[in-house]
Design a protein around this motif. Sequence first.
Motif, PDB file in Angstrom:
ATOM      1  N   ASP A  12     -30.274  31.507  -4.562  1.00 26.32           N
ATOM      2  CA  ASP A  12     -30.781  30.594  -3.363  1.00 26.32           C
ATOM      3  C   ASP A  12     -29.735  29.349  -3.346  1.00 26.32           C
ATOM      4  O   ASP A  12     -29.699  28.591  -2.266  1.00 26.32           O
ATOM      5  CB  ASP A  12     -32.100  30.085  -3.442  1.00 26.32           C
ATOM      6  CG  ASP A  12     -32.627  29.559  -4.779  1.00 26.32           C
ATOM      7  OD1 ASP A  12     -31.650  29.372  -5.517  1.00 26.32           O
ATOM      8  OD2 ASP A  12     -33.728  29.026  -4.894  1.00 26.32           O
ATOM      9  N   SER A  13     -29.033  28.960  -4.332  1.00 29.22           N
ATOM     10  CA  SER A  13     -28.497  27.476  -4.404  1.00 29.22           C
ATOM     11  C   SER A  13     -27.342  27.844  -5.373  1.00 29.22           C
ATOM     12  O   SER A  13     -27.465  28.634  -6.311  1.00 29.22           O
ATOM     13  CB  SER A  13     -29.250  26.568  -4.277  1.00 29.22           C
ATOM     14  OG  SER A  13     -29.983  26.500  -5.687  1.00 29.22           O
ATOM     15  N   GLY A  64     -24.356  25.014   1.028  1.00 31.40           N
ATOM     16  CA  GLY A  64     -25.773  24.484   0.556  1.00 31.40           C
ATOM     17  C   GLY A  64     -25.451  23.322  -0.041  1.00 31.40           C
ATOM     18  O   GLY A  64     -24.206  22.811  -0.602  1.00 31.40           O
ATOM     19  N   ASN A  67     -27.113  21.661  -6.743  1.00 29.23           N
ATOM     20  CA  ASN A  67     -28.231  21.130  -7.684  1.00 29.23           C
ATOM     21  C   ASN A  67     -27.668  20.206  -8.365  1.00 29.23           C
ATOM     22  O   ASN A  67     -28.523  19.211  -8.659  1.00 29.23           O
ATOM     23  CB  ASN A  67     -28.720  22.240  -8.476  1.00 29.23           C
ATOM     24  CG  ASN A  67     -29.503  23.398  -7.828  1.00 29.23           C
ATOM     25  OD1 ASN A  67     -29.864  23.282  -6.473  1.00 29.23           O
ATOM     26  ND2 ASN A  67     -29.300  24.811  -8.136  1.00 29.23           N
TER      27      ASN A  67
END
Length: 747
Positions: A12-13, A64, A67
């Motif tokens: 997702d990231s 995206g 993190n």
Amino acid sequence: MSREEMDKLGWDSCDVILVTGDAYIDHPSFGMALVGRLLEAQGFRVGIISQPDWHSAQDFKRLGKPNLFFGITAGNMDSMVNRYTSDRKIRSDDAYTPNAEPNKRPDRAVTVYAQRAKEAYPGTPVVLGSIEASLRRIAHYDYWSDKVRRSVLPDSKADLLIFGNAERALVELTHRLARGEKIGDIRDLRGTAFMVPKGWLPGEDWGAVDSTSVDIPGKVDAHPDPYSMGDSGPRSAPPFAAQAQAAEQGGEVAVLPLKFVPAAERVAARKEQRSKTVVRLPSYEQVVEDSVLYAHASRTFHLESNPGNARALVQAHGERDVWLNPPPIPLTTPEMDHVYGLPYARAPHPSYGDAKIPAWEMIRFSINIMRGCFGGCTFCSITEHEGRIIQSRSEDSILHEIEEIRDKTPGFTGTISDLGGPTANMYRLACKDKKIESSCRRLSCVFPGICENLGTDHSHLISLYRKARAIPGVKRVLIGSGLRYDLAVQSPEYVKELVTHHVGGYLKIAPEHTEEGPLNKMMKPGIGTYERFKQMFEKFSKEAGKEQYLIPYFIAAHPGTTDEDMLNLALWLKHNNFRLDQVQTFLPTPMALATTMWHSRRNPLKKVGRGSEVVETARAGRQRKLHKAFLRYHDPENWPLLREALKEMGRSDLIGNGKRHLIPIFQPPGTGMKAEAMVRRDAREARDGAAGRPQGGTRKPAAGKAGGQAGRGSSCQARRQAEGAGPRGTPRPGAKPSAAPSGRRRK
């Protein structure tokens, strides 16, 4: 590389997103792949944004928000060297882009990419890397804008810069960020640079050495004569005077025992004190205004480059400081094996389809066996990036990679194109004594002569060559990296092995010049060493029954080179039947010592002062063209310029149609028109100047727009490749084997 790939992996990231100015090629010779695979092996999810559209921040959002951080690089080459020639002309292609398409990266890509990443996701840490960042970590002269520029850190607004061999620092940084540490609190990693408040120190036990000025001679007061009986001025009280006075007055006398401190303890204390000392360089504002201080800062910087004794450096930029921790400790052989043994696909990303990427085509069958270079050539920036200490892979690791190429690389026909690195023959060469190595502050291990403490045993390399060519399926193993011939002549057995089995007709070496003046400024051996190697090369070629040629490379317009030096080089070339095709004109790259000479006209190889040696340099366009023309004395296009220069130098005796002449009297029809026009223009401006009339002036060269990673492309080899790689020229008819086509490659 894309959201679709992330979805297939179930991500997702990404933890880390790496941005590069190169096409993505999953091969250990490309820094982005090496760093990505290294972090992947540590359990992190790594995304790659290759050659993004920098005109807005949108393309930096394609994967995206990371993190942990954005990792920013320009690619395997400095973006300015990649795009501009040494004459500041824009190149028509880019070897690191599919189909060599140009203009796929911005000028000063590290700065532009970092700014866009900050714009895309404000607050996300940005970490700089690659050779472009390494060579711009302090204030530096920028050839393309012809001015001293600030460190890349304040311009890019990055949070951290990792320079040199970045693997160890990068892994530790990523784990610490993953554990929740703030990037602004991570200040103890070797090989990192960052911005701090002015005057900041890591702790109260740290001290600073002020090196912001050069020594200025002044009045020296005479020392008092300790044996004089007369009044020679105030003298200090004799030892123990205070104790004696106290005893007379009936007071207590402190009795302190004598303490003998062992030598080892004293040395350890000095090392501890040195490790907590920072050297303050002249500020950015100072080096902009004062070229002597620029040279002083450059010399100080290079003297603090040995990981065994280097101190931290700091340089003020306005109201803040750029802080540089000491350089990274070199990787061990097991660490090198691990890095190069990761599961690389050894191919460009599938999204490029059938597009040809020249840089990949050049190295797809080559192997990097080591890093670093202790040669110290002043025009080369490899030392500032990879260091002087050689970091070598093990035989098993190298031989396994050959088998990987044989089994997995499409198009392999049995020929390994290179076993090398920044140079061909420094594999496993090192100082004989680790203590001496860790305390050494020499700028070169081989200039002015080979250091007596340097091991020059080539037996490990000979063994590697023999085992490599014995692998089933391998027909030939060639050596494509430039050879350091002053080291090679120390081992005739190595030269014989090389010449007999590993030369594909041509061998690249780089004497760079023939004259002592330029060679001293380059820190290169004399031409006599080249002649010794040439004799060995011809002898062993003859014994092997092979017709093979040397390809010597030369540099025009290097600092310290006069017109007479270039004339003598041209005469040497003619005497040895060399006719060069493409030639290299000196390109001042950031932080190189020769660049310091170019900008400051001072010699940073010696102590710098107001009265120190002045280094003359061919800076004007006409003189640079003249120096280049001397290297191509045989080209009719250069004859008008050379005739005029020879007349001005009082060497008209070299103009004529005989064998002893350098250039002929006649001019073939349709040739030399540009040079002739230049000569006429210069003559007209000289007449106008003598008559007091306004002159046309000279056109200012186009400047670049304001705006590596580990791997062989980050080396001086890549810089040279950018100046026109590949074999150049053909032997003259009837030339001897030593009269080879010439080219340009460092060492």
